[in-house]
Design a protein around this motif. Structure first.
Motif, PDB file in Angstrom:
ATOM      1  N   ASN A 132      88.274  41.519  23.400  1.00 53.99           N
ATOM      2  CA  ASN A 132      88.575  40.924  24.702  1.00 53.99           C
ATOM      3  C   ASN A 132      89.009  39.469  24.536  1.00 53.99           C
ATOM      4  OD1 ASN A 132      87.553  43.392  25.628  1.00 53.99           O
ATOM      5  ND2 ASN A 132      85.511  42.533  25.959  1.00 53.99           N
ATOM      6  N   ALA A 133      89.882  39.029  25.426  1.00 49.13           N
ATOM      7  CA  ALA A 133      90.328  37.627  25.406  1.00 49.13           C
ATOM      8  C   ALA A 133      90.879  37.266  26.783  1.00 49.13           C
ATOM      9  CB  ALA A 133      91.405  37.409  24.337  1.00 49.13           C
ATOM     10  N   PHE A 134      90.793  35.993  27.112  1.00 49.96           N
ATOM     11  CA  PHE A 134      91.299  35.488  28.389  1.00 49.96           C
ATOM     12  C   PHE A 134      90.672  36.227  29.570  1.00 49.96           C
ATOM     13  CE2 PHE A 134      94.730  34.968  25.228  1.00 49.96           C
ATOM     14  CZ  PHE A 134      94.766  33.579  25.185  1.00 49.96           C
ATOM     15  N   GLY A 135      89.423  36.664  29.403  1.00 51.80           N
ATOM     16  CA  GLY A 135      88.730  37.360  30.468  1.00 51.80           C
ATOM     17  C   GLY A 135      89.224  38.768  30.717  1.00 51.80           C
ATOM     18  N   LYS A 136      90.012  39.304  29.792  1.00 49.94           N
ATOM     19  CA  LYS A 136      90.598  40.626  29.995  1.00 49.94           C
ATOM     20  C   LYS A 136      90.176  41.577  28.878  1.00 49.94           C
ATOM     21  CE  LYS A 136      94.594  38.842  32.498  1.00 49.94           C
ATOM     22  NZ  LYS A 136      96.081  38.696  32.539  1.00 49.94           N
ATOM     23  N   LYS A 137      89.969  42.812  29.266  1.00 47.92           N
ATOM     24  CA  LYS A 137      89.515  43.847  28.339  1.00 47.92           C
ATOM     25  C   LYS A 137      90.630  44.182  27.352  1.00 47.92           C
ATOM     26  CE  LYS A 137      86.593  47.551  27.721  1.00 47.92           C
ATOM     27  NZ  LYS A 137      85.150  47.561  27.578  1.00 47.92           N
TER      28      LYS A 137
ATOM     29  N   ASP B 142      85.460  48.935  17.869  1.00 45.25           N
ATOM     30  CA  ASP B 142      86.724  48.316  18.297  1.00 45.25           C
ATOM     31  C   ASP B 142      86.966  47.009  17.544  1.00 45.25           C
ATOM     32  OD1 ASP B 142      87.404  50.300  20.054  1.00 45.25           O
ATOM     33  OD2 ASP B 142      86.917  49.161  21.869  1.00 45.25           O
ATOM     34  N   LEU B 143      85.919  46.182  17.473  1.00 49.33           N
ATOM     35  CA  LEU B 143      86.013  44.900  16.761  1.00 49.33           C
ATOM     36  C   LEU B 143      86.326  45.118  15.285  1.00 49.33           C
ATOM     37  CD1 LEU B 143      85.388  41.834  16.168  1.00 49.33           C
ATOM     38  CD2 LEU B 143      82.987  42.566  15.907  1.00 49.33           C
ATOM     39  N   ILE B 144      85.554  45.967  14.625  1.00 52.34           N
ATOM     40  CA  ILE B 144      85.735  46.173  13.188  1.00 52.34           C
ATOM     41  C   ILE B 144      87.097  46.800  12.918  1.00 52.34           C
ATOM     42  CG2 ILE B 144      84.777  47.253  11.129  1.00 52.34           C
ATOM     43  CD1 ILE B 144      82.068  47.342  12.656  1.00 52.34           C
ATOM     44  N   GLY B 145      87.513  47.711  13.779  1.00 46.37           N
ATOM     45  CA  GLY B 145      88.819  48.336  13.612  1.00 46.37           C
ATOM     46  C   GLY B 145      89.954  47.338  13.691  1.00 46.37           C
ATOM     47  N   TYR B 146      89.833  46.379  14.615  1.00 46.80           N
ATOM     48  CA  TYR B 146      90.869  45.348  14.730  1.00 46.80           C
ATOM     49  C   TYR B 146      90.874  44.453  13.500  1.00 46.80           C
ATOM     50  CZ  TYR B 146      93.650  41.584  16.832  1.00 46.80           C
ATOM     51  OH  TYR B 146      94.602  40.637  17.100  1.00 46.80           O
TER      52      TYR B 146
ATOM     53  N   LEU C 206      93.582  41.612  22.985  1.00 50.67           N
ATOM     54  CA  LEU C 206      94.063  41.594  21.603  1.00 50.67           C
ATOM     55  C   LEU C 206      93.689  42.917  20.946  1.00 50.67           C
ATOM     56  CD1 LEU C 206      92.863  38.033  20.532  1.00 50.67           C
ATOM     57  CD2 LEU C 206      95.132  38.692  21.342  1.00 50.67           C
ATOM     58  N   GLY C 207      94.647  43.533  20.254  1.00 50.66           N
ATOM     59  CA  GLY C 207      94.307  44.805  19.631  1.00 50.66           C
ATOM     60  C   GLY C 207      95.434  45.377  18.818  1.00 50.66           C
ATOM     61  N   SER C 208      95.202  46.572  18.327  1.00 43.04           N
ATOM     62  CA  SER C 208      96.184  47.251  17.479  1.00 43.04           C
ATOM     63  C   SER C 208      96.024  48.751  17.649  1.00 43.04           C
ATOM     64  CB  SER C 208      95.945  46.881  16.003  1.00 43.04           C
ATOM     65  OG  SER C 208      94.683  47.383  15.585  1.00 43.04           O
ATOM     66  N   PHE C 209      97.094  49.468  17.307  1.00 42.83           N
ATOM     67  CA  PHE C 209      97.016  50.905  17.128  1.00 42.83           C
ATOM     68  C   PHE C 209      96.974  51.161  15.630  1.00 42.83           C
ATOM     69  CE2 PHE C 209      99.083  50.560  21.292  1.00 42.83           C
ATOM     70  CZ  PHE C 209      98.324  51.450  22.033  1.00 42.83           C
ATOM     71  N   ALA C 210      95.852  51.653  15.153  1.00 44.41           N
ATOM     72  CA  ALA C 210      95.689  51.880  13.720  1.00 44.41           C
ATOM     73  C   ALA C 210      94.716  53.034  13.523  1.00 44.41           C
ATOM     74  CB  ALA C 210      95.189  50.625  13.012  1.00 44.41           C
ATOM     75  N   PRO C 211      95.198  54.205  13.150  1.00 45.31           N
ATOM     76  CA  PRO C 211      94.308  55.347  12.953  1.00 45.31           C
ATOM     77  C   PRO C 211      93.308  55.080  11.831  1.00 45.31           C
ATOM     78  CG  PRO C 211      96.592  56.064  13.113  1.00 45.31           C
ATOM     79  CD  PRO C 211      96.618  54.569  12.992  1.00 45.31           C
ATOM     80  N   PRO C 212      92.104  55.610  11.950  1.00 41.41           N
ATOM     81  CA  PRO C 212      91.113  55.448  10.888  1.00 41.41           C
ATOM     82  C   PRO C 212      91.461  56.334   9.696  1.00 41.41           C
ATOM     83  CG  PRO C 212      90.264  56.939  12.540  1.00 41.41           C
ATOM     84  CD  PRO C 212      91.585  56.423  13.068  1.00 41.41           C
ATOM     85  N   TYR C 213      90.823  56.079   8.572  1.00 42.64           N
ATOM     86  CA  TYR C 213      90.962  56.958   7.410  1.00 42.64           C
ATOM     87  C   TYR C 213      90.173  58.244   7.640  1.00 42.64           C
ATOM     88  CZ  TYR C 213      91.151  58.519   2.564  1.00 42.64           C
ATOM     89  OH  TYR C 213      91.371  59.257   1.431  1.00 42.64           O
TER      90      TYR C 213
END
Length: 399
Positions: free
Chosen positions: A174-179, A137-141, A182-189
């Protein structure tokens, strides 16, 4: 002096409406020994992109994995050397903490961006992410936000990542104590599931990933749930053949939903693939991530299934079958945090999770419940009293 516009024609300044359609294609592969020097799969995926070679690659690796695969970093370098005509290792592999810690530390995101900058990685290069779901999840973002999107190849190493999180289109931290605030929708290669990595898992991580298979079976495929239920004892004893079947079918159902639901990027308020997750996300937070994601999902499934039974949607027999299957797999279905705080306004009350679930997506509250095994129903309001009763039943059932 006022000058008149003399050029013609005059334009009627109505709104310009343009439809843009984008198609995403990415494969999910299944293999063993992805970094064996005689396994060409990763190199072939990069070679077949139709562009000039060699291509720059960087690896970001789950540190928890290295505790069991001590030579993995050496294997990565050797693999790149063997396939140097196709790919170039542009920087030493970066190691990040495993588990939810990866998503709770903003510095790690900046570190990966800095690695992209230092290695000269561009949109035609590759970030190869190796690890569990939280690390991916982290690396994908990071990949989605550097240069507005770098090609990402995911190599998931846990059951949960191989059958669910790694095959989807979500990334986040995660940020502000919430799951996943911060994130994105981005399909992998591409995604590469290497079953050899599963042997390095402890029993908790082996078991935790099965929860997502139970989830998708309950809402989409009664026959698949029957398979899980019939093989629950085998799965609990780490039968690899049964697990491979579970991972494959679970990934297949997740991908089918993403491709055919009509809302792959969750623009609406419906999230059927998050059955059981409103409570799971809150329980992860309340337990300070003592619970693995899959362990929390199992409790969330038990809670929502029990609520469905109490509200007359699910039969007693099916409800008991669900709880029995989860227990046979080895899941605990009650933790004290379910009843730690009863004041609905208190941030540590479980039912705050309903508000956070709605806020995360926006729109009206939409929960997926069960009408029967294999058939979901969406509701937009729930009774806290019935959920309180459901928690009591789960508490009693743990005895």
């Amino acid at each position: 002096m006022i000058l008149e516009v003399k050029s013609k024609p005059k334009y009627n300044l109505q709104p310009i409406r343009q439809r843009v359609e984008v198609t995403f294609n990415y494969p999910v592969h299944f293999t063993n020994g992805i970094f064996d020097l005689d396994n060409p799969l990763l190199a072939e995926i990069i070679e077949n992109d139709g562009e000039a070679k060699p291509k720059k690659v960087i690896f970001v690796v789950d540190g928890g994995l290295l505790e069991h695969r001590h030579e993995l970093l050496v294997e990565l370098r050797q693999y790149c050397d063997r396939n140097s005509d196709i790919l170039t290792l542009s920087a030493e592999p970066m190691v990040v903490p495993g588990g939810e810690a990866a998503k709770n530390n903003p510095q790690l995101l900046e570190d990966i961006h800095q690695l992209v900058e230092n290695a000269g990685i561009c949109r035609h290069s590759y970030i190869i992410a190796i690890g569990g779901g939280a690390v991916l999840d982290l690396i994908g973002y990071a990949a989605a936000t550097a240069h507005r999107g770098i090609r990402l190849i995911r190599i998931p190493t846990t059951v949960l990542a191989q059958n669910d999180s790694a095959v989807g289109v979500k990334n986040g931290v995660n940020a502000f104590g919430k799951k996943n605030f911060l994130g994105s929708f981005a399909p992998p290669y591409a995604v590469i599931n290497d079953f050899d990595f599963l042997s390095s898992l402890d029993d908790r991580d082996w078991r935790a990933g099965i929860a997502e298979a139970v989830k998708v079976a309950l809402i989409k495929d009664a026959e698949f749930f029957e398979f899980i239920s019939d093989n629950a004892a085998l799965l609990a004893r780490r039968n690899l053949e049964a697990m491979q079947q579970v991972i494959y079918r679970c990934a297949q159902l997740h991908l089918k939903h993403i491709a055919t639901s009509g809302d792959a990027f969750e623009m609406g308020s419906s999230r059927p693939l998050d059955f059981g997750h409103w409570a799971a996300h809150k329980l992860e937070q309340l337990t300070n991530y003592r619970l693995r994601h899959g362990e929390a999902v199992a409790i969330g499934i038990a809670l929502d299934s029990t609520y469905s039974y109490l509200e007359g949607m699910l039969s007693h027999c099916e409800w008991q079958n669900i709880l029995h299957t989860l227990k046979t797999l080895g899941f605990e279905l009650y933790v004290s945090e379910l009843t730690e705080e009863s004041d609905i306004e208190n941030p540590r009350c479980l039912f705050q999770g309903l508000n956070e679930f709605r806020e995360h997506l926006g729109g009206e509250l939409t929960l997926t419940l069960l009408q029967r095994i294999g058939e979901e129903i969406e509701v937009h309001a729930v009774k806290n009293s019935s959920y309180q009763q459901a928690i009591t039943l789960l508490s009693n059932a743990k005895m």
